[in-house]
Write a protein that holds these residues in place. Structure first.
Motif, short mmCIF file in Angstrom:
data_model
loop_
_atom_site.label_atom_id
_atom_site.label_comp_id
_atom_site.label_asym_id
_atom_site.label_seq_id
_atom_site.Cartn_x
_atom_site.Cartn_y
_atom_site.Cartn_z
N THR A 1 25.02 -26.58 8.41
CA THR A 1 24.27 -26.50 9.51
C THR A 1 25.16 -26.75 11.00
N LEU A 2 25.77 -27.57 10.89
CA LEU A 2 26.42 -28.15 12.19
C LEU A 2 27.58 -26.99 12.29
N LEU A 3 28.17 -26.12 11.44
CA LEU A 3 29.00 -25.24 11.70
C LEU A 3 28.30 -24.07 12.27
N ALA A 4 27.15 -23.91 11.87
CA ALA A 4 26.39 -22.87 12.44
C ALA A 4 25.93 -23.14 13.87
N ALA A 5 25.81 -24.33 14.09
CA ALA A 5 25.39 -24.94 15.64
C ALA A 5 26.60 -24.72 16.57
N SER B 1 30.61 -7.73 13.62
CA SER B 1 31.93 -7.86 12.96
C SER B 1 32.03 -6.55 12.13
N GLY B 2 30.84 -5.57 12.18
CA GLY B 2 31.10 -4.36 11.52
C GLY B 2 30.34 -4.56 10.25
N ARG B 3 29.92 -5.64 9.87
CA ARG B 3 29.31 -5.68 8.57
C ARG B 3 27.95 -4.83 8.49
N GLY C 1 24.88 -17.69 10.08
CA GLY C 1 25.73 -17.72 8.66
C GLY C 1 25.39 -16.51 7.91
N HIS C 2 26.52 -15.83 7.22
CA HIS C 2 26.23 -14.69 6.50
C HIS C 2 25.08 -14.55 5.28
N LEU D 1 6.74 -4.13 16.66
CA LEU D 1 6.26 -4.74 17.80
C LEU D 1 6.92 -4.00 18.97
N ASP D 2 7.29 -2.92 18.83
CA ASP D 2 8.18 -2.24 20.09
C ASP D 2 8.92 -3.20 20.85
N ALA D 3 9.64 -4.01 20.08
CA ALA D 3 10.63 -4.88 20.84
C ALA D 3 11.86 -4.42 20.56
N PRO D 4 12.89 -4.63 21.60
CA PRO D 4 14.32 -4.53 21.56
C PRO D 4 14.87 -5.12 20.43
N HIS D 5 15.93 -4.49 20.08
CA HIS D 5 17.05 -5.19 18.89
C HIS D 5 18.05 -6.10 19.49
N PRO D 6 18.01 -7.23 18.99
CA PRO D 6 19.25 -8.16 19.61
C PRO D 6 20.50 -7.76 18.82
N GLU D 7 21.58 -8.17 19.55
CA GLU D 7 22.93 -7.85 18.66
C GLU D 7 23.09 -9.25 17.67
N TYR D 8 23.76 -8.94 16.51
CA TYR D 8 23.76 -9.93 15.24
C TYR D 8 25.33 -10.00 15.29
N ARG D 9 25.49 -11.39 14.94
CA ARG D 9 26.95 -11.76 14.54
C ARG D 9 26.74 -12.67 13.43
N HIS D 10 27.16 -12.55 12.18
CA HIS D 10 27.24 -13.35 10.99
C HIS D 10 28.62 -13.86 10.70
N HIS D 11 28.42 -15.11 10.50
CA HIS D 11 29.92 -15.92 10.25
C HIS D 11 29.90 -16.62 8.69
N LEU D 12 31.15 -16.93 8.68
CA LEU D 12 31.63 -17.96 7.34
C LEU D 12 30.45 -18.67 7.10
#
Ligand code: GLU
Ligand code: ZN
Length: 309
Positions: free
Chosen positions: A18-22, A153-155, A198-199, A215-226
């Motif tokens: 949890t703390l790494l994700a934070a 990250s290209g995932r 986290g991934h 919901l006609d909402a925009p898509h955020p960018e995503y970044r998944h990590h170790l």
């Protein structure tokens, strides 16, 4: 300026994962000049506890991470209901009591684990009184559509979530709003442009993407990590069990914890104590390790085990 968020569930104490994700989410936001929001996900009445909500906030303070905005999902029921109203008005909601066993019997294995929901109840109408009067779980009817999605990250996260994992439950039998819908609605309302996590959550993206579209909402960018792992018998598992924040705090200072996390992420060569602030200036995802790392709790220390080849 963008907005990102850290969205832990208050279903247990903060653990090193949890703390790494934070830390990574905070560094990402700080280094970009984005806002960093904390959202406590506390909608599961069986698993959430107020002391874990408070504990998560204390853990962030201990680690040295300050947020720019704070929310609790349980205080957002008006927004969640409004989203259900909109989806119902479009004919998107239907009741379904299919159990896990029914899904297994239908026999469509899901790439996410378990079995996909095959759409058994898709044609069922809502009760005459509307979604509020349903005593059954409600699902959202997603269009049969493949979404092409890649995270930063290209995932590759592409897929047709209406097939796998199938139409998501959006409201549970007990009336609680389910994870995918609540999270998407809260992200949209907070203007979240960037999701760092986290991934282990990567596979949920396509469903959330489809809900954003509904919901006609925009898509955020995503970044998944170790992820951080722990040894459990012969196997490695997500670092969840071995040690939580109350114990960590007894044995480690915040900077000592930050040093272990920074070394696990590849941002520092050795786990020397460090303040998060000191990591901002040269933070860059190209410096963050992509492989999961294993930690061992010895009873009074957190050891970072050597990266395996
Ligand atoms: N509350 C979720 C979890 O802790 C994370 C939600 C998200 O980041 O989308 O696993
Ligand atoms: Zn059903």
């Amino acid at each position: 300026m963008g907005t990102s968020r850290f969205a832990p569930s208050s279903t247990g104490p903060a653990h090193p994962g949890t703390l790494l994700a934070a830390l990574l989410g905070w560094l990402d936001a700080r280094s970009r000049g984005d806002q960093w929001l904390v959202r406590i996900e506390d909608l599961d009445p069986e698993r959430t506890r107020p002391e874990w909500d408070a504990g998560l906030q204390e853990a962030l303070g201990w680690l040295g991470l300050a947020w720019d905005g704070f929310q609790r999902q349980s205080e957002r029921d008006g927004a969640h209901a409004a989203a259900l109203d909109r989806l119902a008005a479009r004919g998107g909601l239907y009741p379904c009591t299919c159990s896990r066993r029914d899904l297994a019997a239908a026999g469509m294995p899901s790439a996410l684990g378990g079995f996909a929901y095959p759409g058994t109840c898709r044609e069922r109408p809502l009760p005459a009184g509307g979604w509020r009067s349903s005593t059954e779980p409600l699902r959202l009817r997603l269009p049969a559509q493949r979404f092409e999605i890649a995270d930063e990250s290209g995932r590759d996260l592409s897929g047709d979530p209406s097939r796998d994992p199938g139409d998501p439950v959006v409201r549970r039998r007990d009336g609680a709003i389910a994870y995918h819908l609540a999270g998407v609605v809260d992200d949209v309302d907070a203007g979240v442009t960037r999701i760092v996590r986290g991934h282990d959550l990567a596979a949920t993206t396509a469903t959330q993407w489809a809900i954003q579209a509904a919901l006609d909402a925009p898509h955020p960018e995503y970044r998944h990590h170790l992820l951080l792992l722990e040894e459990r018998g012969e196997k490695l598992a997500k670092f969840h069990g071995a040690v939580g924040f109350p114990t960590l705090r007894e044995h480690l200072s915040g900077p000592a914890m930050c040093g272990v996390l920074a070394a696990a992420a590849g941002l520092r060569p050795t786990p020397e104590p460090v303040q998060p602030e000191a990591l901002v200036a040269d933070f860059d995802w190209s410096r963050v390790a992509t492989r999961d790392r294993t930690l061992r709790w010895t009873g009074d220390r957190l050891l970072l085990l050597p990266a395996t080849a």
